[in-house]
Design an enzyme around this catalytic site. Structure first.
Site, PDB file in Angstrom:
ATOM      1  N   ARG A  98       0.795  -1.228   0.000  1.00 34.42           N
ATOM      2  CA  ARG A  98       0.000   0.000   0.000  1.00 34.42           C
ATOM      3  C   ARG A  98       0.839   1.294   0.000  1.00 34.42           C
ATOM      4  O   ARG A  98       0.515   2.239  -0.722  1.00 34.42           O
ATOM      5  CB  ARG A  98      -0.962   0.001   1.194  1.00 34.42           C
ATOM      6  CG  ARG A  98      -2.021  -1.096   1.127  1.00 34.42           C
ATOM      7  CD  ARG A  98      -2.702  -1.136  -0.232  1.00 34.42           C
ATOM      8  NE  ARG A  98      -3.744  -2.146  -0.305  1.00 34.42           N
ATOM      9  CZ  ARG A  98      -3.842  -3.042  -1.271  1.00 34.42           C
ATOM     10  NH1 ARG A  98      -2.915  -3.063  -2.229  1.00 34.42           N
ATOM     11  NH2 ARG A  98      -4.828  -3.910  -1.319  1.00 34.42           N
ATOM     12  N   ASP A 127      -6.784  -1.237   4.923  1.00 40.05           N
ATOM     13  CA  ASP A 127      -6.212  -0.546   3.767  1.00 40.05           C
ATOM     14  C   ASP A 127      -6.650   0.903   3.650  1.00 40.05           C
ATOM     15  O   ASP A 127      -5.907   1.742   3.130  1.00 40.05           O
ATOM     16  CB  ASP A 127      -6.567  -1.298   2.479  1.00 40.05           C
ATOM     17  CG  ASP A 127      -5.665  -2.499   2.257  1.00 40.05           C
ATOM     18  OD1 ASP A 127      -4.639  -2.604   2.959  1.00 40.05           O
ATOM     19  OD2 ASP A 127      -5.986  -3.325   1.388  1.00 40.05           O
ATOM     20  N   SER A 179     -12.719 -11.977  -1.209  1.00 38.84           N
ATOM     21  CA  SER A 179     -11.982 -10.718  -1.267  1.00 38.84           C
ATOM     22  C   SER A 179     -10.502 -11.076  -1.304  1.00 38.84           C
ATOM     23  O   SER A 179      -9.974 -11.687  -0.369  1.00 38.84           O
ATOM     24  CB  SER A 179     -12.293  -9.860  -0.032  1.00 38.84           C
ATOM     25  OG  SER A 179     -11.519  -8.676  -0.061  1.00 38.84           O
TER      26      SER A 179
END
Length: 409
Positions: A98, A127, A179
């Site tokens: 990220r 996130d 996911s």
């Protein structure tokens, strides 16, 4: 923020379920604003196929696909391998990716003169924090908006319905609607049957694992791999020098084939809840193990033990979105200083999910076989241990005598 002031936005775009529907949703709800999609290539391979065409067809004016793989591995992953940083055994795959992606998004948003940055992270996940804190580090005044905090969609099922209603192509179905997050380092699985910790992951179901096989499906013959490190950085496999990206890819291949790197945990998320995740990290798991083995002969006791404490704090910082902070950078500087002599070769035997130490050597080894031997030697006087024990045990002796004197139990 006044929606009428938003004319141009930059969207963190992966092409997954969330971001696939965000482009048309933004056009519908934010005055048909211009949407510029930005995707960070961190080694997710096939997930990038058709991404540009899809983004344009669903309403983006253009898309940046930035190759961040080398930066991702060398500037974020390898320093944490040097540290031995694991968050509750999790090798931090998503958390590593990220910061470089968000950093590049912020840079592009500034260059494009965007009015805001959008992302598709949910309000329950880590996130959202990782993206937003990284963006604040490089574009502190840029507004950040997350549709999950304001739209009426409540579930991934409703997202699929929205996509179908707007003719947005998806690579998933309702049955495969896990996911997932994939990069060169790992693949994560969440949702569906995995939401119940009582359910065993369907490791042997076709299509579930993508980076390897389950241990029981691995070969009956072990695979040996020798990894060379220079100052804590892996540089070669079986005597063949490799760049960072190729090296991780090769270890993914070897580890995946032998059922290495599967992790099923219920972790403590930054936002306060517990969440179950199943992770595939074949090459990364090998690297963490090999580096740890090498340090057993290259680091002195006090440095090794203190470094373990620092590694836990570093892992928490990385997991908790604090990469771009003074403390994290100070910890990384400390870790780098400990790696000056962490050079050598580690051989591991990979067998059905296991990594077995098969030998370690280093020109800087602190292991002295003449001192450690059980056979006769001329460098260690065993009589010296009596005085050492008397001094080392003095506090215990004094405390025991005090208890006896005062009839204490």
């Amino acid at each position: 923020m006044d929606k009428s002031k938003i004319k141009k936005v930059v969207l963190a775009y992966s092409g997954g379920l969330d971001t696939s529907i965000i482009i048309p949703w933004l056009k519908e709800n934010y005055n048909n604003c211009e949407v510029i999609a930005v995707s960070g290539n961190v080694g997710q391979a096939s997930e990038l196929e058709g991404l540009e065409e899809k983004a344009i067809k669903t309403g983006a004016s253009k898309i940046y696909i930035e190759d961040l793989t080398k930066e991702f591995i060398e500037d974020y992953v390898f320093p944490c391998v040097q540290a031995g940083a694991l968050y509750e055994d999790y090798p931090l795959g998503t958390a590593f990716a990220r910061p470089p992606i968000a950093k590049r998004i912020a840079e592009i948003a500034i260059a494009e003169g965007a009015d805001a940055i959008y992302h598709g992270c949910t309000g329950k996940g880590n996130d959202q924090v990782r993206f937003e804190l990284a963006i604040k580090a490089f574009a502190p005044d840029m507004p950040i908006i997350a549709p999950w905090r304001e739209w009426d969609i409540k579930s991934r099922e409703e997202e699929i319905e929205y996509a179908e209603a707007h003719n947005i192509p998806l690579k998933i179905t309702r049955e495969t609607n896990y996911s997932k997050d994939k990069n060169l380092w790992h693949l994560s699985h969440e949702g569906l049957d995995l939401e119940d910790p009582a359910n065993e992951p369907l490791y042997n179901k076709e299509g579930f694992l993508e980076m390897g096989v389950s241990p029981e499906m691995a070969p009956d013959k072990p695979t040996y791999v020798k990894i060379h490190f220079e100052k804590g950085i892996p540089t070669a496999i079986d005597g063949v020098e490799m760049d960072s990206v190729s090296l991780v890819a090769k270890l993914n291949e070897l580890g995946g084939a032998n059922g290495i790197g599967l992790l099923d945990i219920v972790e403590n998320r930054l936002v306060g809840m517990k969440c179950r995740g199943v992770y595939e990290t074949p090459g990364g798991t090998i690297l963490y193990k090999a580096h740890q083995v090498l340090e057993t002969i290259c680091l002195d006791k006090e440095t090794s033990h203190y470094k373990a404490l620092v590694a836990q704090k570093l892992a928490e910082n990385v997991y908790n979105a604090l990469w771009f902070t003074p403390l994290t950078q100070a910890i990384l500087a400390f870790v780098k200083s400990t790696q000056e002599t962490v050079t050598g070769d580690v051989t591991l035997k990979l067998y059905k999910g296991n990594m077995i130490n098969a030998g370690v050597t280093s020109p800087y080894s602190l292991y002295d076989p003449e001192i450690a031997t059980f056979d006769e030697d001329e460098v260690y006087n065993q009589a010296d241990s009596a005085g050492f024990i008397n001094l080392y045990g003095l506090p215990t002796k004094v405390y025991a005598k005090m208890k006896a004197k005062n009839n204490l139990k």
